[in-house]
Enzyme design. Sequence first.
Site, PDB file in Angstrom:
ATOM      1  N   CYS A  77       0.834  -1.209   0.000  1.00  0.00           N
ATOM      2  CA  CYS A  77       0.000   0.000   0.000  1.00  0.00           C
ATOM      3  C   CYS A  77       0.866   1.255   0.000  1.00  0.00           C
ATOM      4  CB  CYS A  77      -0.912  -0.006   1.230  1.00  0.00           C
ATOM      5  SG  CYS A  77      -2.035   1.407   1.272  1.00  0.00           S
ATOM      6  N   CYS A  81       0.089   5.182   6.757  1.00  0.00           N
ATOM      7  CA  CYS A  81      -0.582   5.045   8.049  1.00  0.00           C
ATOM      8  C   CYS A  81       0.403   4.451   9.056  1.00  0.00           C
ATOM      9  CB  CYS A  81      -1.813   4.147   7.920  1.00  0.00           C
ATOM     10  SG  CYS A  81      -3.015   4.720   6.686  1.00  0.00           S
ATOM     11  N   CYS A  84       0.185   0.664  10.227  1.00  0.00           N
ATOM     12  CA  CYS A  84      -0.131  -0.399   9.271  1.00  0.00           C
ATOM     13  C   CYS A  84       1.093  -1.162   8.767  1.00  0.00           C
ATOM     14  CB  CYS A  84      -0.894   0.180   8.081  1.00  0.00           C
ATOM     15  SG  CYS A  84      -1.461  -1.111   6.942  1.00  0.00           S
ATOM     16  N   CYS A 121     -15.737 -10.332   5.711  1.00  0.00           N
ATOM     17  CA  CYS A 121     -15.168  -9.050   5.310  1.00  0.00           C
ATOM     18  C   CYS A 121     -13.904  -9.273   4.484  1.00  0.00           C
ATOM     19  CB  CYS A 121     -14.823  -8.219   6.547  1.00  0.00           C
ATOM     20  SG  CYS A 121     -16.212  -8.011   7.684  1.00  0.00           S
ATOM     21  N   CYS A 152     -18.852  -7.699   3.411  1.00  0.00           N
ATOM     22  CA  CYS A 152     -18.250  -6.425   3.782  1.00  0.00           C
ATOM     23  C   CYS A 152     -16.935  -6.310   3.027  1.00  0.00           C
ATOM     24  CB  CYS A 152     -18.017  -6.369   5.291  1.00  0.00           C
ATOM     25  SG  CYS A 152     -17.248  -4.829   5.882  1.00  0.00           S
ATOM     26  N   CYS A 212     -19.552   0.566   8.029  1.00  0.00           N
ATOM     27  CA  CYS A 212     -18.761   0.014   9.130  1.00  0.00           C
ATOM     28  C   CYS A 212     -17.608   0.984   9.331  1.00  0.00           C
ATOM     29  CB  CYS A 212     -18.262  -1.387   8.776  1.00  0.00           C
ATOM     30  SG  CYS A 212     -17.193  -2.141  10.024  1.00  0.00           S
ATOM     31  N   ARG A 284     -17.935  -3.403  17.725  1.00  0.00           N
ATOM     32  CA  ARG A 284     -17.113  -4.601  17.506  1.00  0.00           C
ATOM     33  C   ARG A 284     -15.744  -4.494  18.173  1.00  0.00           C
ATOM     34  NH1 ARG A 284     -16.651  -5.309  11.713  1.00  0.00           N
ATOM     35  NH2 ARG A 284     -18.671  -6.331  11.892  1.00  0.00           N
TER      36      ARG A 284
END
Length: 354
Positions: A77, A81, A84, A121, A152, A212, A284
Amino acid sequence: MSSVAMSPTSTHASQTIAVRRPAVPEADGAWAVAEVQALLDLPFMDLLHRAQTVHREHFPEGDIELATLLSVKTGGCPENCGYCPQAAQYDTGVTAQKLMEVDEVVHAAQAAKDAGATRFCMGAAWRAPKDRDVVKVAKLIEAVKGLGLQTCATLGMLEPHHAEQLKAAGLDYYNHNLDTSSEYYGQVVDTRTYQDRLDTLKSVRQAGISVCCGGIVGMGESPVDRAGLIAQLANLNPYPESVPINSLVRVPGTPLADAPPIDPLDFVRVIAVARITMPKARVRLSAGRQQLGEAVQALCFLAGANSIFYGDKLLVTGNPDADADLNLLNKLGLRARAVSATPSNTSTLETACA
């Protein structure tokens, strides 16, 4: 990316004013950050009692949703972040991989369903999917939907037409977290803006997909940043149907690898205030459960958490195994939720954890 600020030590003294005048939304229904902070500062037992009261009112069945998360496209990616391990610029041992084939995803989804999961998901490490990526993911959604699971996806930023394509394929939920407060956001990531995230949520809503959306605590943020995150989520119109609350998993090689861990009881406080401010949402327990232990997870369920990510891995980080989760739910006398493939249908209970 800016350096990570250190979290000041927070104390939760029993302030009489907070007990006598518990926080409520402003007249227009919005939550002010100060009101959310007042909730976070309530004496622990008072806060849990209030959260449990709200929880029982809106979820009298007391069931726990089991959702499984699969990384269908791992690593590489371009975002930065700070939490991450899939960011290309960090050396975390994660190798970039191509998008999984339909049969591989279906096999994983069927295994998740057989183990008791009701929502599947799919996560892809993209900044934003391209047209060709959305076409491929749509096929994955259609295949998983065909198994009778709720679907999801979390694919990064979405353009409105991409959201519409995913909706047409049968996508029930789209995950796109705000991560933290808007004020602290720049300390965590600077390759996309807070408004970029809000724009994606708008595209998802306009396409008719359920949202979500949650965040991560323990990234060095201050208590007021936690209040700011919850206020932002609660003030979305409407607020998210699912609210994942993550405790930072400190991955070596990421900028946040040495972030000070959040106090476990402060994590429970965040769960409780999310329940109070978003009473009808599925709150969650997400990343970081493995480090919480059974006792803290039990407090989170008491505080109003009624969904967990279920399975031994969350994208590329560890998670309690399914047997451990079922054992914990059994100990607590909690039941798993059985649902149809669409979020609007009425749920029925099964004794999957009995």
